[in-house]
Write an enzyme that holds these catalytic residues in place. Structure first.
Site, PDB file in Angstrom:
ATOM      1  N   TYR A 196       0.372  -2.480   7.451  1.00  0.00           N
ATOM      2  CA  TYR A 196       0.394  -1.482   5.852  1.00  0.00           C
ATOM      3  C   TYR A 196       1.430  -1.902   4.699  1.00  0.00           C
ATOM      4  O   TYR A 196       2.041  -0.969   4.363  1.00  0.00           O
ATOM      5  CB  TYR A 196       0.506  -0.066   6.520  1.00  0.00           C
ATOM      6  CG  TYR A 196      -0.750   0.429   7.218  1.00  0.00           C
ATOM      7  CD1 TYR A 196      -1.907   0.219   6.994  1.00  0.00           C
ATOM      8  CD2 TYR A 196      -0.253   0.699   8.603  1.00  0.00           C
ATOM      9  CE1 TYR A 196      -2.903   0.845   7.696  1.00  0.00           C
ATOM     10  CE2 TYR A 196      -1.182   1.031   9.573  1.00  0.00           C
ATOM     11  CZ  TYR A 196      -2.426   1.159   9.256  1.00  0.00           C
ATOM     12  OH  TYR A 196      -3.718   1.453   9.944  1.00  0.00           O
ATOM     13  N   CYS A 245      10.369  -1.109 -12.579  1.00  0.00           N
ATOM     14  CA  CYS A 245      10.978  -0.150 -13.480  1.00  0.00           C
ATOM     15  C   CYS A 245      10.551   1.297 -12.979  1.00  0.00           C
ATOM     16  O   CYS A 245       9.619   1.988 -13.770  1.00  0.00           O
ATOM     17  CB  CYS A 245      10.457  -0.526 -14.823  1.00  0.00           C
ATOM     18  SG  CYS A 245      11.241  -2.091 -15.372  1.00  0.00           S
ATOM     19  N   GLU A 246      10.867   1.987 -11.953  1.00  0.00           N
ATOM     20  CA  GLU A 246      10.788   3.144 -11.307  1.00  0.00           C
ATOM     21  C   GLU A 246      11.781   3.607 -10.318  1.00  0.00           C
ATOM     22  O   GLU A 246      11.804   2.778  -9.634  1.00  0.00           O
ATOM     23  CB  GLU A 246       9.247   2.892 -10.604  1.00  0.00           C
ATOM     24  CG  GLU A 246       8.851   4.119 -10.261  1.00  0.00           C
ATOM     25  CD  GLU A 246       7.296   4.269 -10.131  1.00  0.00           C
ATOM     26  OE1 GLU A 246       6.668   3.845 -10.726  1.00  0.00           O
ATOM     27  OE2 GLU A 246       6.845   5.230  -9.141  1.00  0.00           O
ATOM     28  N   PRO A 302      -6.736  -0.096  17.515  1.00  0.00           N
ATOM     29  CA  PRO A 302      -5.001  -0.072  17.293  1.00  0.00           C
ATOM     30  C   PRO A 302      -5.191  -1.169  16.088  1.00  0.00           C
ATOM     31  O   PRO A 302      -5.679  -1.978  15.829  1.00  0.00           O
ATOM     32  CB  PRO A 302      -4.345  -0.715  18.560  1.00  0.00           C
ATOM     33  CG  PRO A 302      -5.775  -1.449  18.984  1.00  0.00           C
ATOM     34  CD  PRO A 302      -6.887  -0.612  18.820  1.00  0.00           C
ATOM     35  N   GLY A 303      -4.341  -0.575  15.002  1.00  0.00           N
ATOM     36  CA  GLY A 303      -3.896  -1.425  13.925  1.00  0.00           C
ATOM     37  C   GLY A 303      -2.561  -1.688  14.036  1.00  0.00           C
ATOM     38  O   GLY A 303      -2.002  -2.784  14.282  1.00  0.00           O
TER      39      GLY A 303
HETATM   40  N1  LLP Z   1      -9.041   3.687  13.271  1.00  0.00           N
HETATM   41  C1  LLP Z   1      -9.099   4.508  11.946  1.00  0.00           C
HETATM   42  C2  LLP Z   1     -10.568   5.192  11.816  1.00  0.00           C
HETATM   43  C3  LLP Z   1      -8.286   4.557  11.016  1.00  0.00           C
HETATM   44  O1  LLP Z   1      -8.418   5.424   9.872  1.00  0.00           O
HETATM   45  C4  LLP Z   1      -6.937   4.134  11.229  1.00  0.00           C
HETATM   46  C5  LLP Z   1      -5.870   4.275  10.460  1.00  0.00           C
HETATM   47  C6  LLP Z   1      -6.846   3.287  12.361  1.00  0.00           C
HETATM   48  C7  LLP Z   1      -7.870   3.153  13.325  1.00  0.00           C
HETATM   49  C8  LLP Z   1      -5.507   2.451  12.751  1.00  0.00           C
HETATM   50  O2  LLP Z   1      -4.602   3.315  13.243  1.00  0.00           O
HETATM   51  P1  LLP Z   1      -3.191   2.574  13.674  1.00  0.00           P
HETATM   52  O3  LLP Z   1      -3.443   1.926  14.819  1.00  0.00           O
HETATM   53  O4  LLP Z   1      -2.927   1.649  12.529  1.00  0.00           O
HETATM   54  O5  LLP Z   1      -2.345   3.716  13.517  1.00  0.00           O
HETATM   55  N2  LLP Z   1      -1.334   3.406   5.437  1.00  0.00           N
HETATM   56  C9  LLP Z   1      -0.635   4.390   6.566  1.00  0.00           C
HETATM   57  C10 LLP Z   1      -1.521   4.165   7.516  1.00  0.00           C
HETATM   58  C11 LLP Z   1      -2.798   4.990   7.348  1.00  0.00           C
HETATM   59  C12 LLP Z   1      -3.934   4.698   8.603  1.00  0.00           C
HETATM   60  C13 LLP Z   1      -4.897   4.766   8.174  1.00  0.00           C
HETATM   61  N3  LLP Z   1      -6.150   4.604   9.194  1.00  0.00           N
HETATM   62  C14 LLP Z   1       0.809   3.824   6.614  1.00  0.00           C
HETATM   63  O6  LLP Z   1       1.453   2.965   5.973  1.00  0.00           O
HETATM   64  O7  LLP Z   1       1.550   4.473   7.596  1.00  0.00           O
END
Ligand code: LLP
Length: 432
Positions: free
Chosen positions: A390, A360-361, A290-291
């Site tokens: 993110y 500026c966009e 989880p992120g």
């Molecule tokens: N594991 C892997 C291999 C991943 O590529 C990711 C996220 C995670 C775990 C964590 O996923 P989460 O639990 O955070 O959903 N920048 C985008 C999200 C890109 C996610 C990339 N990989 C945004 O702002 O929504």
């Protein structure tokens, strides 16, 4: 309110029990706030759910791409979380926080030779190899060092997680991993098993991010375990670890569901145990990464309102002192956010507007179709909720804007700077 660490007192927004108007006065804007207690609570939901529903060895790994800075790795260490890292930069940051790299999993679809050397220099626990070329590069470096390097293989289970296209990764045509469906997953497994300096400990998949859809992880677990059973029966290879990736969604707006992580983990555990029993294999150590669901609702961004522009018959714009450099997610994904006028929550929100940044966009938009009090004007404080994931990790210096600081909140009344505000000198520190 979309999250219970947001409350209102005397018309002002409190975050983690602290007055956002006071915090803005003390630390300036734009400002990232992080609720340390919430980060820890989110970690504990995962660690306890894993302890309860899976056997020993199972553990959550924090996907540190969601938000990477020194303090967060200290918190992960203290909470007993493993980590997922994707670059030498994340590794360096984790090391500076005293994080034991033996607990780290190194992902990405294109690790450079330098990344491989750097992470091995510091005793990386596991590589999650994306493709055969990476296995060759890891094998060569491990052979040079005379070690046996532990790896997992990233596979694509062929699942559509129903999220934004740019963050869906588990489908067969993804740039990530080897597809089970095409036979490439089996090929890379056999190739890896032949390498003398690589120890294959298991398999990994990640189907997407901001996922709410029912049973995505259960289906992924079953497909991955069916593959594991096939590897065991056909080739005598026994999977020790199965990493199901990250992806659980968080609430950005009222219509997003509330996710019960403990219940979700219980369902995944039931599906995995059921599949193992049916397939006649032992349950591997299950990991998830989880992120967003660790840090998302622990973050809030504060901005000062500047220009308010009304275009009669068209639309209204409320400009803030940050924008796409500190939060590129609307520009990239059309992502939803809840915006609140943090110093005027006692006034009815009936002024429709777009909240935009100072770049500026034209695409520099934080959110469209926002309702704020009609008296919104220069000097007001605008809060954007659920920015813990993110935002800082994707921030840039576009338009030569310094990145905001990260201020941590804890205990209902304590705050401290974890990342200082960039200065104008910082912006030029690499210019020769
Ligand atoms: N594991 C892997 C291999 C991943 O590529 C990711 C996220 C995670 C775990 C964590 O996923 P989460 O639990 O955070 O959903 N920048 C985008 C999200 C890109 C996610 C990339 N990989 C945004 O702002 O929504």
């Amino acid at each position: 309110m979309i999250c219970d660490n947001l409350t209102v007192s005397n018309g002002r927004l409190l975050f983690a029990g602290q007055d956002t108007v006071e915090l803005a006065r003390q630390y300036g804007t734009p400002l990232y706030l992080m609720d340390e207690d919430r980060i820890r609570a989110n970690c504990q939901v995962y660690t306890e759910a894993f302890r309860r529903h899976f056997g020993p060895g199972a553990r959550p790994l924090y996907a540190s791409k969601a938000n990477s800075f020194q303090r967060i790795y200290e918190i992960m260490r203290e909470e007993g979380m493993g980590i997922d890292v994707v670059s030498s930069g994340e590794i360096y940051t984790a090391l500076r926080a005293g994080y034991d790299l033996g607990q780290a999993y190194f992902h990405s679809n294109n690790k450079t030779d330098e990344d491989i050397r750097y992470s091995m220099d510091h005793g990386i626990g596991y590589f999650v190899a994306d493709n055969v070329e990476e296995i060759k590069a890891i094998e060569a470096e491990a052979a040079r060092r005379g070690i046996k390097q532990r790896v997992l293989l990233r596979l694509t289970p062929g699942i559509d997680p129903h999220t934004y296209e740019a963050i869906a990764t588990g489908k067969v045509d993804s740039k990530f991993g080897s597809a089970i469906e095409t036979g490439q997953a089996e090929e890379i497994t056999l190739f890896t098993l032949r390498q003398p300096h690589v120890e294959l400990v298991g398999f990994h998949c990640h189907v997407g991010s901001q996922v709410f859809a029912e049973d995505v992880f259960e289906r992924a677990a079953v497909i991955m375990l069916e593959f594991a059973a096939h590897m065991e029966k056909a080739h005598g290879y026994q999977t020790r670890q199965l990493d199901l990736g990250g992806g659980y969604g968080v609430r950005y707006v009222e219509c997003d569901p509330v996710l019960d992580v403990d219940a979700k983990v219980a369902q995944v555990a039931a599906a995995a145990k059921g599949a193992c029993a049916r397939l006649g294999i032992a349950l591997p150590e299950i990991h998830m990464e989880p992120g967003r669901s660790i840090v998302g609702d622990a973050g809030l961004t504060l901005y000062t309102v500047g220009t308010v522009k009304e275009i009669p018959g068209y639309k209204n714009y409320v400009s803030v002192d940050g924008g796409m450099p500190d939060n590129p997610r609307f520009a990239l994904y059309g992502a939803s956010y809840t915006c609140l006028l943090a110093n005027k929550l006692d006034q009815p929100a009936e002024f429709p507007c777009s909240v935009v940044g100072r770049c500026c966009e034209s695409g520099d938009i934080i959110q469209e179709h926002v309702l704020l009090p009609g008296s919104v004007g220069r000097g007001d404080l605008l809060a954007v909720c659920t920015t813990g994931a993110y935002n800082y990790s994707m921030a840039s210096n576009y338009n030569r804007l310094p990145r905001p600081p990260i201020v941590m909140l804890r205990g209902g009344n304590e705050s401290y700077v974890a990342v200082r505000r960039e200065s104008l000198e910082d912006l030029c520190r690499n210019d020769l």
